[in-house]
Design a protein around this motif. Structure first.
Motif, PDB file in Angstrom:
ATOM      1  N   ASN A  57       0.819  -1.207   0.000  1.00  0.00           N
ATOM      2  CA  ASN A  57       0.000   0.000   0.000  1.00  0.00           C
ATOM      3  C   ASN A  57       0.858   1.264   0.000  1.00  0.00           C
ATOM      4  O   ASN A  57       0.512   2.258  -0.632  1.00  0.00           O
ATOM      5  CB  ASN A  57      -0.920  -0.001   1.213  1.00  0.00           C
ATOM      6  CG  ASN A  57      -1.856  -1.188   1.186  1.00  0.00           C
ATOM      7  OD1 ASN A  57      -2.468  -1.483   0.158  1.00  0.00           O
ATOM      8  ND2 ASN A  57      -1.946  -1.902   2.307  1.00  0.00           N
ATOM      9  N   TYR A  58       1.961   1.187   0.733  1.00  0.00           N
ATOM     10  CA  TYR A  58       2.870   2.333   0.739  1.00  0.00           C
ATOM     11  C   TYR A  58       3.621   2.424  -0.582  1.00  0.00           C
ATOM     12  O   TYR A  58       3.873   3.503  -1.102  1.00  0.00           O
ATOM     13  CB  TYR A  58       3.837   2.230   1.923  1.00  0.00           C
ATOM     14  CG  TYR A  58       3.139   2.475   3.245  1.00  0.00           C
ATOM     15  CD1 TYR A  58       2.956   3.767   3.722  1.00  0.00           C
ATOM     16  CD2 TYR A  58       2.630   1.427   3.987  1.00  0.00           C
ATOM     17  CE1 TYR A  58       2.298   4.004   4.912  1.00  0.00           C
ATOM     18  CE2 TYR A  58       1.962   1.640   5.180  1.00  0.00           C
ATOM     19  CZ  TYR A  58       1.803   2.934   5.643  1.00  0.00           C
ATOM     20  OH  TYR A  58       1.146   3.162   6.805  1.00  0.00           O
ATOM     21  N   ALA A  59       3.965   1.239  -1.125  1.00  0.00           N
ATOM     22  CA  ALA A  59       4.660   1.221  -2.420  1.00  0.00           C
ATOM     23  C   ALA A  59       3.769   1.821  -3.501  1.00  0.00           C
ATOM     24  O   ALA A  59       4.252   2.522  -4.403  1.00  0.00           O
ATOM     25  CB  ALA A  59       5.048  -0.206  -2.787  1.00  0.00           C
ATOM     26  N   GLU A  60       2.461   1.586  -3.379  1.00  0.00           N
ATOM     27  CA  GLU A  60       1.506   2.109  -4.355  1.00  0.00           C
ATOM     28  C   GLU A  60       1.630   3.629  -4.474  1.00  0.00           C
ATOM     29  O   GLU A  60       1.604   4.193  -5.563  1.00  0.00           O
ATOM     30  CB  GLU A  60       0.087   1.720  -3.921  1.00  0.00           C
ATOM     31  CG  GLU A  60      -1.028   2.290  -4.767  1.00  0.00           C
ATOM     32  CD  GLU A  60      -1.166   1.571  -6.105  1.00  0.00           C
ATOM     33  OE1 GLU A  60      -0.534   0.511  -6.281  1.00  0.00           O
ATOM     34  OE2 GLU A  60      -1.902   2.090  -6.973  1.00  0.00           O
ATOM     35  N   SER A  68       1.026  11.327  -5.558  1.00  0.00           N
ATOM     36  CA  SER A  68       1.893  12.430  -5.134  1.00  0.00           C
ATOM     37  C   SER A  68       1.469  13.725  -5.825  1.00  0.00           C
ATOM     38  O   SER A  68       1.556  14.806  -5.238  1.00  0.00           O
ATOM     39  CB  SER A  68       3.367  12.103  -5.401  1.00  0.00           C
ATOM     40  OG  SER A  68       3.514  11.507  -6.667  1.00  0.00           O
ATOM     41  N   THR A  69       0.988  13.620  -7.065  1.00  0.00           N
ATOM     42  CA  THR A  69       0.493  14.817  -7.745  1.00  0.00           C
ATOM     43  C   THR A  69      -0.676  15.410  -6.973  1.00  0.00           C
ATOM     44  O   THR A  69      -0.745  16.622  -6.741  1.00  0.00           O
ATOM     45  CB  THR A  69       0.025  14.472  -9.176  1.00  0.00           C
ATOM     46  OG1 THR A  69       1.009  13.663  -9.794  1.00  0.00           O
ATOM     47  CG2 THR A  69      -0.227  15.723  -9.989  1.00  0.00           C
ATOM     48  N   LEU A  70      -1.603  14.513  -6.554  1.00  0.00           N
ATOM     49  CA  LEU A  70      -2.774  14.998  -5.809  1.00  0.00           C
ATOM     50  C   LEU A  70      -2.369  15.568  -4.456  1.00  0.00           C
ATOM     51  O   LEU A  70      -2.933  16.562  -3.995  1.00  0.00           O
ATOM     52  CB  LEU A  70      -3.775  13.852  -5.615  1.00  0.00           C
ATOM     53  CG  LEU A  70      -4.581  13.506  -6.863  1.00  0.00           C
ATOM     54  CD1 LEU A  70      -5.534  12.358  -6.573  1.00  0.00           C
ATOM     55  CD2 LEU A  70      -5.371  14.726  -7.342  1.00  0.00           C
ATOM     56  N   LEU A  71      -1.376  14.943  -3.814  1.00  0.00           N
ATOM     57  CA  LEU A  71      -0.911  15.459  -2.518  1.00  0.00           C
ATOM     58  C   LEU A  71      -0.342  16.867  -2.696  1.00  0.00           C
ATOM     59  O   LEU A  71      -0.637  17.776  -1.908  1.00  0.00           O
ATOM     60  CB  LEU A  71       0.138  14.522  -1.924  1.00  0.00           C
ATOM     61  CG  LEU A  71       0.672  14.914  -0.546  1.00  0.00           C
ATOM     62  CD1 LEU A  71      -0.467  15.042   0.459  1.00  0.00           C
ATOM     63  CD2 LEU A  71       1.701  13.913  -0.042  1.00  0.00           C
ATOM     64  N   ALA A 262      -3.110   3.602   4.433  1.00  0.00           N
ATOM     65  CA  ALA A 262      -1.720   3.924   4.098  1.00  0.00           C
ATOM     66  C   ALA A 262      -1.607   5.365   3.610  1.00  0.00           C
ATOM     67  O   ALA A 262      -0.723   6.118   4.036  1.00  0.00           O
ATOM     68  CB  ALA A 262      -1.207   2.957   3.030  1.00  0.00           C
ATOM     69  N   LEU A 263      -2.550   5.762   2.731  1.00  0.00           N
ATOM     70  CA  LEU A 263      -2.515   7.140   2.221  1.00  0.00           C
ATOM     71  C   LEU A 263      -2.685   8.143   3.367  1.00  0.00           C
ATOM     72  O   LEU A 263      -2.028   9.185   3.399  1.00  0.00           O
ATOM     73  CB  LEU A 263      -3.611   7.340   1.160  1.00  0.00           C
ATOM     74  CG  LEU A 263      -3.415   6.579  -0.157  1.00  0.00           C
ATOM     75  CD1 LEU A 263      -4.598   6.812  -1.091  1.00  0.00           C
ATOM     76  CD2 LEU A 263      -2.113   7.005  -0.839  1.00  0.00           C
ATOM     77  N   SER A 264      -3.569   7.815   4.329  1.00  0.00           N
ATOM     78  CA  SER A 264      -3.780   8.714   5.470  1.00  0.00           C
ATOM     79  C   SER A 264      -2.498   8.882   6.267  1.00  0.00           C
ATOM     80  O   SER A 264      -2.158   9.991   6.693  1.00  0.00           O
ATOM     81  CB  SER A 264      -4.864   8.166   6.396  1.00  0.00           C
ATOM     82  OG  SER A 264      -6.047   7.978   5.685  1.00  0.00           O
ATOM     83  N   PHE A 265      -1.794   7.747   6.469  1.00  0.00           N
ATOM     84  CA  PHE A 265      -0.583   7.862   7.286  1.00  0.00           C
ATOM     85  C   PHE A 265       0.520   8.610   6.557  1.00  0.00           C
ATOM     86  O   PHE A 265       1.313   9.315   7.176  1.00  0.00           O
ATOM     87  CB  PHE A 265      -0.114   6.481   7.745  1.00  0.00           C
ATOM     88  CG  PHE A 265      -0.808   6.088   9.009  1.00  0.00           C
ATOM     89  CD1 PHE A 265      -0.390   6.614  10.218  1.00  0.00           C
ATOM     90  CD2 PHE A 265      -1.915   5.255   8.984  1.00  0.00           C
ATOM     91  CE1 PHE A 265      -1.058   6.299  11.385  1.00  0.00           C
ATOM     92  CE2 PHE A 265      -2.575   4.936  10.140  1.00  0.00           C
ATOM     93  CZ  PHE A 265      -2.150   5.455  11.348  1.00  0.00           C
TER      94      PHE A 265
END
Ligand SMILES: Nc1ncnc2c1ncn2[C@@H]1O[C@H](COP(=O)(O)OP(=O)(O)OP(=O)(O)O)[C@@H](O)[C@H]1O
Ligand SMILES: [Mg+2]
Lengths: 287, 337
Positions: A57-60, A68-71, A262-265
């Motif tokens: 999930n983190y690798a995703e 990363s673009t959205l972040l 994972a995205l939240s963390f």
């Protein structure tokens, strides 16, 4: 001070504080650790019996550039919203704290806090009514101006920014109000007696002394806005895909909880890194 | 350095009249103390001179300039506040240099004048500290240095020493007087403390309900109060009861006038004093020993009189016994009733 606490006192302190710690454990720590656990799973245990542990999930996040673009887009949105909140909030707080006395201050204060009392969904949909094509705002402008104006604000980034600024402005005004209120009026009078103009007083006394409040307010806005999803979804339409909305999708639409967790963390880590980088500035502002 | 003229100034807050047709002159280079009970308008008068308030009527002149419509920023005054009002975010040197920076003084001159001002208040070594790292007395000195560094035309002080404890306050009084003499600045000083007013100032003004009751040199106001209020406010007064007037030698006729004595003018004895002194009979209530001095409280025809004298000058007297209080007729105060 802390060194002076005797063992007996420390025990008593612990007993007194234990309910607070217990509450922290139940309300914050447990759900967070559950989420942290989920973020390392291939599947939710109740859905798939063959679930396993993975870093996938983190690798995703790292392999798929969309995230990363959205972040980055969300961080930019947070910076913009924070900027406008401070830009609008500072003069409001200044007027509330230093220019207005008595009853009218209470009335104005009420108006500042009012957004807090209304449901956030209602608030956002009201903005939708105001901003949409041929909506309240356009009609009002066209009523006043002789020529036709097409704003088309709805479903744009601007609409998202407007909605978010409105939602979070009270935090900035309140923290700044408290900071400015704490500045002794005699300081301003002293500066005036030495010949200082209003601008000099603002620049050399009020701004430096209210900087901790300003930064606190900015943090209060910045952190939730990075992860916001409701305003972007309703006011942003097609433009409203942000990091927060993607996380929300994982939980309510795609049912990929491990990826959502994972995205939240990752978001949490990024925010902590940003705050840590800013903390020397915060510390310096306080002395 | 300038003389300040206040003429017929009236200042209202809504309906309340805080200053009622006040006229008073503050001499060039003088040290003027404004005294009065709480709410009498001392702060209002000071802040009207400073330019924080604009009067509804009357004129204010600083030097040759009419300033009643000039805002505080342009009046070129120095002011010191009760709670110091130092800028907590700036060092001592930056606090003192604030007014110079505002006036765009060249850097070299600014530095020199900050150093001079800090030297004057004996704080040269503290230039780089923050106000929070100073003691109360040191903060007071910084505030004074900051108020005078721009060479203002007049120095205004609103109860500047009331936040200090007694010993520090006396030190600061001496310091303040020394500095005021050294730079010769016209100074207006608001205080509650009559002793402070008497020791520091060369002129005193007594305010009551927004009016100047009396103004003049301390000795003159003390020795020749203009009315009962001034007599009782500056120093203490023992009022002569109507019934006791006959047989005393008084300055002028008793018609429409009241008479009093000061506690330190009295002497006390068990027997009636000799010829040539005014005397009243009373009953000794209490004798309070306070080091070098002692205070006697005496009941004179139902009124409490106070006597202050060196303890060794007061004879042994039976408590609750009859005593005579006497004074030189020349020391009798007379005011219109
Ligand atoms: N900003 C203001 N608004 C309304 N009324 C005021 C204001 N400032 C002073 N007053 C009134 O004016 C009168 C004089 O007040 P002032 O502060 O000058 O008294 P003061 O002699 O300085 O008293 P103190 O010894 O207690 O400081 C008082 O009756 C006060 O209530
Ligand atoms: Mg006052």
């Amino acid at each position: 001070m802390a060194e002076l606490v005797t063992p007996a006192e420390r025990r008593r302190l612990f007993t007194l504080l234990s309910p607070a710690y217990l509450w922290l454990l139940v309300a914050v720590f447990l759900p967070l650790s559950a989420m942290l656990f989920f973020s390392f799973l291939t599947d939710m245990p109740q859905d798939a019996p063959d679930w396993g542990v993975t870093l996938g999930n983190y690798a995703e996040f790292l392999t798929n550039p969309t995230y990363s673009t959205l972040l980055a887009k969300s961080l930019k949105l947070a910076v913009t919203v924070t900027f406008f909140c401070v830009l609008i909030g500072y003069p409001c707080a200044l007027v509330l704290a230093k220019s207005i006395k008595g009853r009218s201050r209470e009335a104005l204060f009420l108006m500042v806090i009012l957004p807090f009392w209304s449901n956030s969904l209602v608030r956002i949909f009201s903005w939708a009514i105001v901003l949409r094509g041929n909506g309240v705002l356009e009609r009002a402008i066209n009523f006043v101006l002789p020529f036709d104006v097409r704003l088309n604000l709805m479903f744009t980034t601007d609409a998202v920014v407007i909605g978010l600024v409105h939602s979070y402005l009270p935090y900035v005004i309140l923290t700044l109000y408290l900071a400015l209120q704490a500045v002794d009026d005699d300081l301003i009078d002293a500066a005036r007696s030495m010949g200082a103009s209003k601008l000099t007083i603002l620049r050399r006394i009020l701004l430096p002394l209210s900087l901790p409040g300003l930064l606190a307010g900015a943090v209060l806005v910045f952190v939730p806005v990075v992860g916001s999803f409701m305003e972007p979804r309703i006011l942003g339409g097609r433009m409203g895909t942000y990091y927060g909305t993607v996380i929300e999708d994982q939980f309510v639409a795609v049912y990929n909880w491990p990826l959502g967790a994972a995205l939240s963390f990752i978001l949490l880590a990024v925010v902590i890194v940003i705050l840590a980088a800013a903390s020397p500035v915060l510390k310096r502002a306080q002395t | 350095m300038s003389r300040v003229d206040v003429a017929n100034v009236t200042k209202k807050f809504g309906q309340a009249v805080a200053l009622d047709d006040v006229s008073i002159t503050f001499e060039d280079g003088g040290f003027f103390a404004l005294l009065g009970p709480s709410g009498s308008g001392k702060t209002t008068l000071l802040r009207t001179i400073a330019g924080f308030y604009f009067p509804e009527a009357g004129t204010i002149r600083i030097g040759e300039q009419n300033v009643e419509t000039v805002p505080v920023e342009k009046r070129d005054i120095g002011m010191m506040f009760q709670n110091y009002a130092l800028f907590p975010n700036m060092s001592v040197a930056d606090n003192v240099g604030f007014g110079l920076r505002v006036r765009k003084t060249p850097a070299a001159e600014e530095k020199r004048r900050i150093a001079e001002a800090l030297e004057l208040v004996q704080l040269g070594a503290m230039a780089n500290r923050k106000p929070s790292q100073l003691s109360g007395g040191q903060r007071q000195r910084v505030a004074l240095a900051r108020a005078i560094v721009t060479n203002p035309r007049v120095l205004l002080l609103d109860e500047p020493l009331s936040a200090l404890d007694k010993t520090l306050r006396v030190d600061m009084q001496i310091e303040l007087k020394r500095i005021q003499r050294e730079i010769g600045i016209t100074t207006i000083f608001v205080t509650h403390d009559q002793e402070e007013a008497l020791t520091l100032s060369d002129r005193i003004g007594i305010l009551k309900a927004g009016r100047i009751v009396q103004a003049g040199p301390p000795r003159e106001v003390y020795d020749r109060p203009i009315d009962a209020f001034a007599a009782g406010f500056l120093g203490e007064a023992n009022w002569l009861p109507e019934a006791a007037l006959s047989g005393l030698s008084l300055p002028g006729s008793p018609g429409g006038r009241r008479f009093a004595t000061r506690p330190e003018m009295l002497s006390i004895s068990a027997e009636a004093p000799g010829e040539g002194r005014n005397a009243v009979k009373g009953r000794l209530q209490q004798r309070v020993f306070a080091g070098a001095m002692a205070t006697c409280l005496v009941d004179v025809a139902g009124q409490q009189w106070k006597l202050v004298a060196r303890d060794r000058d007061i004879p042994e007297l039976p408590g609750g016994g009859e005593v005579w209080l006497s004074w030189d007729p020349a020391d009798t105060l007379a005011v219109p009733a």
